[in-house]
Write an enzyme that holds these catalytic residues in place. Structure first.
Site, PDB file in Angstrom:
ATOM      1  N   GLU A 182      -6.191  -2.524   0.538  1.00  0.00           N
ATOM      2  CA  GLU A 182      -6.901  -2.672  -0.870  1.00  0.00           C
ATOM      3  C   GLU A 182      -7.107  -3.913  -1.336  1.00  0.00           C
ATOM      4  OE1 GLU A 182      -5.307   1.799  -2.728  1.00  0.00           O
ATOM      5  OE2 GLU A 182      -3.672  -0.039  -2.911  1.00  0.00           O
ATOM      6  N   GLU A 258      -6.664   7.131   2.017  1.00  0.00           N
ATOM      7  CA  GLU A 258      -5.126   7.377   1.462  1.00  0.00           C
ATOM      8  C   GLU A 258      -5.387   8.410   0.207  1.00  0.00           C
ATOM      9  OE1 GLU A 258      -2.761   4.275  -0.472  1.00  0.00           O
ATOM     10  OE2 GLU A 258      -2.778   3.052   1.269  1.00  0.00           O
TER      11      GLU A 258
END
EC number: 3.2.1.23
Length: 612
Positions: A182, A258
């Site tokens: 991320e 995710e």
């Protein structure tokens, strides 16, 4: 740089080294529309399972239950700081034996996705970055900076040989390797990402490389490179998020790597859950669209020891010991309602195994009185040694990167500027300090309450028992030092001449009480209490902490983690693999007081109220 291994510990030798890469025909690739396994379209249906949050004797059980739910892949992060508690050491023993974990995945007939960071977040202490690295003020983390990249290279040279031999083109289960984590939420340093890609290729990674970012235009732009396969992270509005991802990646398979099916908890808040029907619906939307998915989490596990992370978006919040995450497989490894709902959805798109895991049964419920209690002051010299500092240091400066330490100074100096009572003020505390004068408790200072000052009665010996409640794992405060930050003053005058004792609380067992007269004291903290109990068979247990204040528990020398009356959780999970048939030993360090000097075990876990 080279390295040698002895007893499972990899030691780095700083010299020039190179690794020869064996190349074979790739068997897992990225096609125009799909992932291709042996040239045929393959939809990844994966679940997150962190080997470092599960007792190693239970890995096979959890992996097997993942396959029974219909998953074909297991995803895991790799926590750099757990493998490398000091620079130059890389631990792959016991619960850190990644090679064994990957073998078990392969033996179950499943594939694997590896996410080694170097930053992982994962609600893990310091986001997985070693505190010995972030303690260096010259290191600029997660960017193209020489000292940081040198350390990352050392890490990758230790880790990637384990992963490279486990890749699918070498007969192993690994099909994808993620670069960073991320990153678009943190920075946009493209040379840094390119350096990580170069390291991965140079050190033998041949499977496709991916990135993951939240599904926003800015994050997807900043967090990846054209040569990397972008994936997204989200927990709702699946079609919308996949459409955003497709705008940034016009070809190749869509993947949510995710899919947030639950959430984590902070001390002092409620226990988070997500509606089963909503989560199952979002999963169905993704699979129907042909997207691949990694369920985060399939099985959360536990933040054993002092491994939990924290958040700070204006207010510091420490994460709890349980990482149950409201996942399909609960903290003790049993299927939940969400497990069966997800299994039904997956069964619409792939063939399911015939078996399903057994449901949870009640654990043994019993209680046992503590047999001995001793004050921390009586045994603390067994847990560390005093070191002298002119000014109060941070814990990082003392090379204490987790847990607790004691600061001590004498107030009755000959210098008449130093008073013996008044207002004690700390510039900042990270994260909690118990204040005492001449052995008598004065009170606590809590970071999350922004408490920095306390009235100090007259006395001679001032002590602070300081606790690191977990390093921030997300955002700009990653890597901040712990302990006392800045000067400690009494009535405006700085207190100097400090002694600091770093407590080694890794493994506490009955030997701590050797040579101590048998005492049955009132359960006032800080104090250690011990009891023994007998089991006739292997079983999980749930330790009731609802009548205790704040502290840490050990079972047979193993650190189960923290408890706190703030909640939400009021039980600690004890995996059956950590228990013995016969006599077992439970020890707690209670920092305040326990209203009941008895250890009780409950039939079911209690993770807290779910009301907002």
């Amino acid at each position: 740089m080279s390295f040698s291994r002895r007893d499972g510990i990899l030691t780095v030798n700083h010299e020039t080294s190179s690794l020869k890469r064996e190349t074979k025909s790739p068997t897992f690739t990225i096609g125009i529309d799909d992932f291709l396994l042996h040239g045929k379209p393959f939809q990844i249906i994966s679940g997150a399972l962190h080997y470092f949050r599960v007792h190693p004797d239970l890995w096979a059980d959890r992996i097997h239950k993942a396959r029974l739910m219909g998953l074909n892949t297991i995803e895991t992060y790799v926590p750099w700081n757990q493998h490398a508690p000091q620079r130059g050491v890389f631990d792959t023993t016991a619960g850190l034996d990644l090679a064994r974990f990957l073998r078990l995945v392969s033996e179950e007939g499943m594939h694997a996705i590896i996410r080694p960071g170097p930053y992982i977040c994962a609600e893990w202490d310091n986001g997985g970055l070693p505190a010995w690295l972030t303690a260096d003020p010259d290191v600029r983390i997660r960017r193209f900076e020489p000292k940081f990249l040198t350390a990352v290279r050392e890490y990758f040279e230790q880790l990637l040989p384990i992963i490279s031999v486990a890749q699918i083109d070498r007969g192993g289960p690994v099909i994808l390797f993620q670069i960073e984590n991320e990153y678009g939420a943190y920075g946009a340093d493209k040379p840094y990402l390119q350096a990580l890609v170069a390291m991965a290729h140079d050190l033998g990674i041949t499977v496709p490389l991916t990135t993951v970012d939240q599904s926003t235009d800015q994050m997807l732009d900043d967090g990846s490179l054209p040569e990397l396969h972008r994936t997204a992270s989200f927990g709702s509005r699946s079609n919308e998020r996949l459409a955003t991802l497709r705008r940034h990646q016009t070809t190749g398979p869509l993947m949510c790597s995710e899919f947030w099916d639950g959430w984590f908890d902070h001390w002092g808040e409620h226990h988070h859950t997500t509606p089963v029907a909503d989560a199952a619906h979002e999963l169905d939307l993704m699979l129907a669209a042909g997207a691949s998915v990694n369920i985060y989490m399939f099985h959360g596990g536990t933040n054993f020891g002092f491994s939990n992370g924290a958040n700070d978006k204006g207010t510091y919040k420490s994460q709890v010991t349980s990482y149950d995450y409201d996942a399909p497989l609960d903290e003790a490894g049993y299927p939940t309602e969400k497990y069966h709902a997800f299994r039904e959805v997956i069964g619409r798109y792939s063939q399911l195994p015939a078996c399903v895991p057994a449901s949870a049964t009640n654990a043994p419920a019993f209680q046992t009185p503590f047999q001995i209690t001793v004050p921390l002051t009586d045994v603390r010299e067994k847990l560390g040694r005093w070191r002298v500092f002119e000014h109060a240091p941070t814990m990082d400066h003392t090379e204490q990167y987790r847990g607790l330490c004691i600061y001590r100074t004498t107030l009755n100096h000959s210098d008449d500027k130093i008073a013996r009572s008044g207002i004690l003020r700390l510039a900042e505390i990270r994260d909690r300090a118990l204040v005492s004068i001449d052995g008598t408790s004065v009170g606590a200072l809590n970071r999350d309450n922004r408490e920095r000052a306390i009235a100090l009665p007259a006395g001679d010996i001032l002590e602070l028992l300081v606790e690191d409640l977990g390093r921030v794992s997300y955002g700009t405060r990653i890597g901040e030092p712990k302990g006392v930050i800045g000067p400690i003053t009494l009535n405006g005058e700085e207190l100097v001449h400090w002694e600091v004792l770093s407590l080694d609380l890794t493994a506490i067992d009955g030997s701590l009480f050797a040579g101590i007269p048998t005492l049955n004291l009132d359960p006032m903290g800080p104090s250690f209490s011990k009891t023994e109990f007998t089991l006739s068979a292997s079983t999980d247990l749930f330790l009731d902490t609802s009548e205790w204040g704040k502290g840490i528990a050990w079972i047979n020398g193993f650190n189960l983690g923290r408890y706190w009356s703030r909640g939400p959780q009021s039980t600690l999970y004890i995996p059956r693999s950590q228990l013995r048939t016969g006599i077992n030993e439970l020890i707690i360090l209670e920092l305040h007081a326990h209203a009941q000097s008895t250890a009780r075990f409950l039939p079911r876990p209690s993770l807290g109220n779910t009301d907002y």
